[in-house]
Design an enzyme around this catalytic site. Structure first.
Site, short mmCIF file in Angstrom:
data_model
loop_
_atom_site.label_atom_id
_atom_site.label_comp_id
_atom_site.label_asym_id
_atom_site.label_seq_id
_atom_site.Cartn_x
_atom_site.Cartn_y
_atom_site.Cartn_z
N GLN A 188 0.84 -1.20 0.00
CA GLN A 188 0.00 0.00 0.00
C GLN A 188 0.87 1.24 0.00
OE1 GLN A 188 -2.25 0.41 3.69
NE2 GLN A 188 -1.22 -1.40 4.47
N SER A 197 0.70 6.86 3.01
CA SER A 197 1.36 7.96 3.73
C SER A 197 2.40 8.66 2.87
CB SER A 197 2.04 7.42 4.99
OG SER A 197 1.10 6.92 5.90
N SER A 249 4.20 -0.52 3.60
CA SER A 249 4.45 -1.87 4.12
C SER A 249 4.63 -2.86 2.99
CB SER A 249 3.28 -2.32 5.00
OG SER A 249 3.16 -1.48 6.11
N GLU A 262 -9.93 -2.35 7.28
CA GLU A 262 -8.60 -2.41 7.87
C GLU A 262 -8.67 -2.22 9.39
OE1 GLU A 262 -4.16 -0.95 6.80
OE2 GLU A 262 -5.72 0.55 6.62
N ASN A 310 -3.93 5.30 16.98
CA ASN A 310 -5.01 5.13 17.96
C ASN A 310 -5.54 6.46 18.47
OD1 ASN A 310 -4.57 2.46 17.50
ND2 ASN A 310 -4.34 1.88 19.66
N GLU A 311 -4.74 7.52 18.34
CA GLU A 311 -5.25 8.85 18.70
C GLU A 311 -6.35 9.26 17.70
OE1 GLU A 311 -1.99 8.02 18.83
OE2 GLU A 311 -2.02 8.02 21.01
#
Lengths: 309, 376
Positions: free
Chosen positions: B125, B128, B160, B243, B357-358
């Site tokens: 993918q 970013s 990744s 995801e 997670n934020e």
């Protein structure tokens, strides 16, 4: 597989929610008499789902039972509800069942159980105490003061033997599951209350719920509760199987933690008002702490899980 | 309400279990984040594909088994319980493929899916960028219209599997006048195409688990655009829940790891260490919670929506707790190379990728709890 409540079970929970929302529970908690509320809950079927059909119950229905206890916890309902669930199992033997179980199902009899202290022992129609494998009637002794003012605890004085050769395990496991569901409800009620408050209370010109620090606290509380719930319902479905005790302990450990985390965040987000007894939510905040170690501490339950694996 | 498996589900479980018993390599493969290990894992994907087990959840017409979500959970339980190798094809199978099912052309489905299912083409993918991480909509790598297609230029990062993968997919800004979520296009491209430079990045343990991609006028034909040009954000987000929800990290992975942790506790644990005992039990309980939550999710008839973010927070934190506990159980051996340490290093990335997670907690607070939007 259908691991979600069916329509009837959802309706049962919704009916209780509606009943409790209009029951003036905070007034009851501040010194009112909870027996009328007890009767209303019995009429709605809360105790019948812990009593076999031949004693005028609906049969022991663990999923319905935890659904009910979740709603009772959400509204911080007082009284020895969990204890009466334990008693329904302890009393399901001759000759006690005929005398007591129809009364438990109908709400006519309130039964407390010493574990080690007995909740509302002075107001209960019967107090039970396990003495090894003897089941005894007990009298209320010295009154103790709990952090949770709705938990009126008593030492007990064991009396006559009601039954011998009693395995308290199944009764205490079902009660522990009921307590876990109650804790889950306490946590859920606190989360709902705190989200509502954070959406309206303004500081620095905006609702405090718009600040990330507050949001993240509340998101973590939701995460804890969302993943404790399936353990509770999974344990309810394991009732009657060899995995029941293990699954109950897993649920209790997780619910204790999730419920207590909800209470800490509720207190923090409400600020000073959360620290007062005049705040209705303070009953739930205090209950979460009181129930944390009731019916076995999280550490005891974790040890029981590992021992069962 | 029940937790029963049907006869068909049990038969499927048995079929998968039997095949895995006969085929899972006796010797563990090398880490899939190494050149040798990647090749070994590709070979394993080919064996899975040949057995019809690489993409069980895909529709039958696209080469899958048409497994229900519950059957997929069963497959995953068996897969990880058997100690089978990690899935090097995961990005393609669970992220790109669902996007194609929803938005791909018949030609794209026919060209892309069979080699993906067969393990012949492994996908990376490319979301970013150096200045677009959590704030993905700030991305700047661009696609310029040319005759018959587009030319991609710019930089992607934290890609990744890209160190060894064959092809990539990601979002590019196709309208230079656009800002934020508008004017983006979803594109597939070859990692060995002229103009692509792949610079592997060593993660914490030094293994090149991801890479930077430098794109310089990389030509992509119109046929490799998914959905309408300019509509890329919507196309990408339509499967973002996959995801964050169950598909990226299935419960079977954690229940298997928790069972191994309990076995390690039995073998090496100090019974007097109640604190560690509690953590072992908590890890097992949390893995069970995630498993049951998965059964709840596949039982629901409504859309899980933003609740997928609750899942992502939970499994990523569970993964770290589980592996930390194992390392602490190993004591002085916990820092030494091995399966637990590799799992630990892998787990550490969990709270960061697929939306930190934020970001997930913001989503949960605003879209699940209904708290007011605020400044980030």
């Amino acid at each position: 597989m259908k691991f979600v409540l069916n329509a009837e079970q959802r309706m049962f929970g919704a009916t209780l929610r509606e009943l409790l929302s209009g029951a003036g529970v905070p007034d009851v908690l501040r010194g009112g008499d909870w027996r009328p509320l007890w009767s209303a809950l019995a009429d709605a079927g809360v105790f019948a789902v812990a009593v076999p059909e031949k004693y005028d119950g609906a049969g022991v229905l663990p999923v319905e039972l935890v659904t009910a206890l979740h709603e009772l916890g959400r509204h911080a309902v007082p009284g020895p509800v969990v204890e009466t669930v334990a008693a329904a199992v302890l009393l399901d033997r001759d000759p006690l069942a005929d005398a007591w179980l129809p009364r438990v199902a109908s709400g006519d009899a309130v039964v407390s159980v010493a574990r080690p202290y007995a909740l509302d022992a002075d107001r209960a129609d019967l107090v039970l105490a396990a003495d090894g494998t003897d089941l005894r009637a007990a009298a209320p002794g010295r009154e103790l003061t709990s952090l949770d003012p709705a938990r009126r605890l008593f030492e007990v004085v064991p009396g006559e033997v009601l039954a011998r050769g009693v395995d308290t395990g199944p009764a205490f496991d079902l009660a522990t599951l009921a307590c876990a569901a109650q804790q889950l409800g306490v946590g859920r009620g606190l989360l709902e209350r705190t989200v509502a408050y954070a959406g309206t209370r303004e500081q620095f010109g905006r609702p405090i719920g718009a600040f990330q620090a507050v949001k993240h606290h509340l998101a973590s509380v939701l995460t804890g509760l969302e993943f404790a719930r399936p353990l509770v319902y999974g344990a309810a479905l394991a009732h009657g199987t060899p995995d029941f005790a293990r699954d109950v302990s897993a649920a209790k450990a997780a619910c204790a933690r999730a419920s207590y985390a909800a209470a800490r965040v509720a207190l923090q987000v409400h600020g000073a008002i959360g620290y007062t007894e005049e705040f209705d939510g303070s009953f739930s905040i205090r209950k979460a702490r009181a129930l944390y170690n009731a019916w076995g501490s999280p550490s005891e339950h974790r040890a029981r899980v590992l021992a069962a694996l | 309400m029940d937790l029963e498996f049907s006869a068909a589900e049990q038969a499927f479980r048995q079929e998968v279990r039997t095949w895995l018993q006969e085929h899972v390599p006796a010797e563990p493969l090398e880490s899939l984040e190494t050149a040798t290990g990647f090749a070994q894992h590709r070979e394993w994907e080919r064996r899975l594909g040949a057995a019809g087990l690489s993409v069980v959840s895909w529709p039958v017409e696209h080469g899958g088994r048409g497994a229900t979500p519950l059957e997929w959970l069963v497959f995953e339980e068996e897969y990880y319980a058997a100690g089978a190798p990690g899935r090097v094809s995961q990005n393609g199978i669970n992220l790109l493929a669902p996007t194609l099912f929803a938005h791909g052309t018949p030609d794209q489905l026919a060209r892309v899916l069979p080699p993906m299912a067969a393990g012949d083409v492994i996908w990376a993918q490319a979301w970013s960028e150096p200045d677009a991480g959590s704030d993905l909509a700030a991305l700047r790598a661009n696609a310029t219209r040319v005759d018959g297609g587009w030319r991609l230029s710019g930089q992607k990062t934290w890609s990744s599997r890209a160190a060894f993968a064959d092809r990539g997919f990601g979002l590019f800004r196709s309208d230079p006048e656009s800002t934020r979520h508008r004017g983006l296009t979803y594109v597939m491209f070859a990692l060995d195409a002229p103009g692509v430079t792949v610079r592997p990045i060593g993660r914490l343990d030094g293994r090149p688990a991801f890479a930077e991609l430098f794109l310089d006028e990389v030509f992509v034909p119109d046929d490799d655009v998914i959905g309408a040009p300019g509509d890329g954000w919507r196309v990408a987000m339509s499967t973002a829940g996959n995801e964050r929800g169950l598909t990226l990290r299935s419960p079977g992975r954690f229940t298997a790891a928790a069972d191994r942790l309990v076995a390690a506790w039995r073998a090496h644990g100090d019974p007097s260490d109640a604190a560690l005992r509690d953590r072992v039990a908590d890890a097992w309980i949390a893995a069970r919670a995630y498993r049951l939550k998965g059964f709840e999710t596949v039982s629901r008839t409504d859309d899980v929506g933003a609740e997928a973010s609750v899942n992502k927070i939970f499994w990523s934190e569970l993964d770290i707790a589980l592996h930390e506990t194992a390392l602490d159980l190993l004591g002085p051996d916990g820092e030494l190379a091995g399966d637990w340490l590799e799992g630990y290093v892998f787990a550490l990335a969990g709270p960061i990728y697929a939306g930190t997670n934020e970001i997930q907690r913001d989503i949960v607070a605003e879209r699940v709890l209904g708290l007011p939007r605020g400044n980030r």
